[in-house]
Scaffold this active site. Structure first.
Site, PDB file in Angstrom:
ATOM      1  N   LEU A   1      19.270  83.276 -33.164  1.00  0.00           N
ATOM      2  CA  LEU A   1      19.604  83.105 -31.741  1.00  0.00           C
ATOM      3  C   LEU A   1      20.698  82.069 -31.518  1.00  0.00           C
ATOM      4  O   LEU A   1      21.195  81.910 -30.411  1.00  0.00           O
ATOM      5  CB  LEU A   1      18.345  82.720 -30.956  1.00  0.00           C
ATOM      6  CG  LEU A   1      17.351  83.875 -30.801  1.00  0.00           C
ATOM      7  CD1 LEU A   1      15.993  83.364 -30.330  1.00  0.00           C
ATOM      8  CD2 LEU A   1      17.899  84.918 -29.836  1.00  0.00           C
TER       9      LEU A   1
ATOM     10  N   GLN B   1      11.966  78.686 -30.106  1.00  0.00           N
ATOM     11  CA  GLN B   1      11.173  77.599 -30.686  1.00  0.00           C
ATOM     12  C   GLN B   1      10.077  77.430 -29.659  1.00  0.00           C
ATOM     13  O   GLN B   1      10.277  76.866 -28.584  1.00  0.00           O
ATOM     14  CB  GLN B   1      12.034  76.353 -30.849  1.00  0.00           C
ATOM     15  CG  GLN B   1      11.397  75.225 -31.656  1.00  0.00           C
ATOM     16  CD  GLN B   1      10.046  74.756 -31.150  1.00  0.00           C
ATOM     17  OE1 GLN B   1       8.984  75.269 -31.562  1.00  0.00           O
ATOM     18  NE2 GLN B   1      10.030  73.806 -30.248  1.00  0.00           N
TER      19      GLN B   1
ATOM     20  N   SER C   1       7.575  81.215 -19.191  1.00  0.00           N
ATOM     21  CA  SER C   1       6.285  80.629 -19.571  1.00  0.00           C
ATOM     22  C   SER C   1       5.634  79.831 -18.444  1.00  0.00           C
ATOM     23  O   SER C   1       6.320  79.158 -17.666  1.00  0.00           O
ATOM     24  CB  SER C   1       6.516  79.692 -20.763  1.00  0.00           C
ATOM     25  OG  SER C   1       5.414  78.860 -20.971  1.00  0.00           O
TER      26      SER C   1
ATOM     27  N   GLU D   1       4.311  77.168 -18.893  1.00  0.00           N
ATOM     28  CA  GLU D   1       4.652  75.753 -19.122  1.00  0.00           C
ATOM     29  C   GLU D   1       5.681  75.266 -18.104  1.00  0.00           C
ATOM     30  O   GLU D   1       5.776  74.076 -17.828  1.00  0.00           O
ATOM     31  CB  GLU D   1       5.216  75.570 -20.531  1.00  0.00           C
ATOM     32  CG  GLU D   1       4.179  75.404 -21.607  1.00  0.00           C
ATOM     33  CD  GLU D   1       3.351  74.138 -21.463  1.00  0.00           C
ATOM     34  OE1 GLU D   1       3.926  73.048 -21.471  1.00  0.00           O
ATOM     35  OE2 GLU D   1       2.125  74.241 -21.325  1.00  0.00           O
TER      36      GLU D   1
ATOM     37  N   TYR E   1      10.507  71.829 -24.224  1.00  0.00           N
ATOM     38  CA  TYR E   1      10.303  73.288 -24.280  1.00  0.00           C
ATOM     39  C   TYR E   1      10.318  73.871 -22.873  1.00  0.00           C
ATOM     40  O   TYR E   1      11.019  74.849 -22.590  1.00  0.00           O
ATOM     41  CB  TYR E   1       8.965  73.598 -24.968  1.00  0.00           C
ATOM     42  CG  TYR E   1       8.510  75.042 -24.803  1.00  0.00           C
ATOM     43  CD1 TYR E   1       9.044  76.050 -25.614  1.00  0.00           C
ATOM     44  CD2 TYR E   1       7.560  75.401 -23.852  1.00  0.00           C
ATOM     45  CE1 TYR E   1       8.640  77.374 -25.462  1.00  0.00           C
ATOM     46  CE2 TYR E   1       7.154  76.721 -23.695  1.00  0.00           C
ATOM     47  CZ  TYR E   1       7.698  77.696 -24.508  1.00  0.00           C
ATOM     48  OH  TYR E   1       7.295  79.021 -24.350  1.00  0.00           O
TER      49      TYR E   1
END
Ligand code: NAP
Ligand code: F7E
Length: 343
Positions: free
Chosen positions: A64, A88, A130, A132, A153
């Site tokens: 990527l 990741q 996500s 998150e 992230y």
């Protein structure tokens, strides 16, 4: 025959999605990284040698971080659907590798979107967003909740989410964000907490180890089954118009509760084996995730089939089988694998 291109095909979700698409008759092309050890365990059961007739899964080396090659691959494959799952993906690791995480998890999305734009590819694009991204936002979280990311992230995923929306608005690309809450399975990476627990508890059951070291037991997550969640990804790309959807079970449980249930299922005393190790704490934590997937239910007709207890049963059963195989090796004098993990 429809063609799909998957990044992250060797990951948990990539393997379930490849299975689903092959069953639906797709030709599936997956991006894999060169590795000094084999990294295709999760998809080996799907792979047929390209020299045999009937092969429908094709693997291509790439990364990527390399835009030119992504462009060449997309140009030559010309898929109707792209599922961008590569990343990741480990939150704790993103604090150790923030720049790499921004590059792969954030800019990786831009590189694919740019390839689509420059080639002029008529394709549908799925971005693996996500829960998150919600971070510190109070539960329940839905498509309307404002993001408050709490890790490198999550920040990278917020960038990727917005750039996917921007390419949709600016260039008319069919780009969707699936905002998926945690989803697990027997194929989950072994350093994510659910799998770490089911692996260790089943090894403890067979006498292969004694302690399980964990971090914050009070964090709560909305855990579903990965096999259910990849169906939602496919449904999103079958819609007439691109849109963004939260995918979740609508239930939340603490890490402690997950661990207690796993140990109880194995008739083990959780208090004797679980030890808190601060090395697994995160500089900033996401305390509670609980998704409201009402929009997906109404628009996509999606709902989860596997509940929390069934998920635990499935993971414990699979890891018990694995631990039995490990015990056979250990009894024959080979060292137990999986004993040395940094995170
Ligand atoms: P995973 O098991 O960690 O898989 C990640 C995949 O990305 C692997 O195939 C990995 O390849 C690949 N990858 C990593 N770095 C790469 C690079 N530089 N170039 C090319 N490929 C690279 O993740 P997952 O659980 O299947 O999740 C799939 C996606 O959904 C990820 O984007 C994740 O962030 C996101 N997500 C996951 C969840 C969840 O609960 N599982 C929830 C929301 C969003 P290797 O096999 O070679 O390492
Ligand atoms: O942590 C706590 C930890 O690493 C869950 C990724 O798929 O889902 C995943 O991210 C919770 C956290 O997943 C340990 O502090 C306690 O509160 O399994 P996890 P995650 O961080 O929620 C989201 C949706 C993604 O998008 C990500 O890609 O468990 N916890 N003790 C621990 N976590 C780990 N890993 N290890 C422990 O020992």
């Amino acid at each position: 025959m429809k063609k799909a291109f998957l990044t992250g095909v060797t990951g948990q979700d990539g393997s379930y999605l490849a299975e689903l698409l092959l069953n639906k008759g797709y030709e599936v092309h997956g991006l894999i990284r060169r590795s000094s050890t084999f990294n295709t365990d999760r998809i080996d059961h799907l792979y047929r040698d390209v020299h045999e007739s009937g092969a429908k899964l094709f693997l291509h080396y790439g990364d990527l971080s390399v835009s030119g090659q992504l462009m060449d691959l997309l140009h030559s494959i010309s898929p109707q659907e792209i599922y961008h799952l590569g990343a990741q993906s480990h939150v704790r690791v993103s604090f150790d590798m923030p720049e790499y995480t921004a590059d792969i998890t954030g800019l990786g999305t831009l590189r694919i979107l740019e390839a689509i734009r420059k080639i002029g590819l008529k394709t549908k694009f799925y971005q693996a967003s996500s829960s998150e991204m919600f971070g510190a936002a109070p539960p329940p979280q839905s498509e309307k909740t404002i993001f408050q990311p709490r890790s490198p992230y999550a920040a990278a995923k917020v960038y990727a989410y917005h750039i996917a929306q921007n390419y949709r608005d600016a260039y008319g690309i069919f780009a969707v964000n699936g905002i998926l809450f945690n989803h697990e399975s027997p194929r989950r990476g072994e350093t994510f907490v659910t799998r770490k627990i089911t692996r260790a508890a089943t090894q403890i059951k067979l006498g292969l180890k004694d302690k399980l070291y964990l971090g914050n037991l009070e964090a709560k997550r909305d855990w579903g089954f990965a096999g259910d969640f990849v169906e939602a990804m496919w449904l999103m790309l079958q819609q007439e118009k691109p849109d963004d959807f939260v995918i979740a079970t609508g239930e939340t449980h603490s890490v402690r509760e997950f661990a207690e249930k796993v140990f109880a299922k194995l008739n083990l005393d959780y208090n004797k084996h679980v030890v808190i190790d601060p090395r697994y704490f995160r500089p900033t934590e996401v305390d509670v995730l609980l998704g409201d997937a009402d929009k997906a239910k109404k628009t996509l007709g999606w709902k989860p089939k596997i509940n929390f207890n069934e998920l635990i049963d499935m993971m414990v059963t699979a890891d018990l089988e694995l631990a039995k195989k490990e015990k056979t090796l250990v009894d024959a004098g080979f060292p137990c694998t999986n004993s040395q993990r940094i995170i």
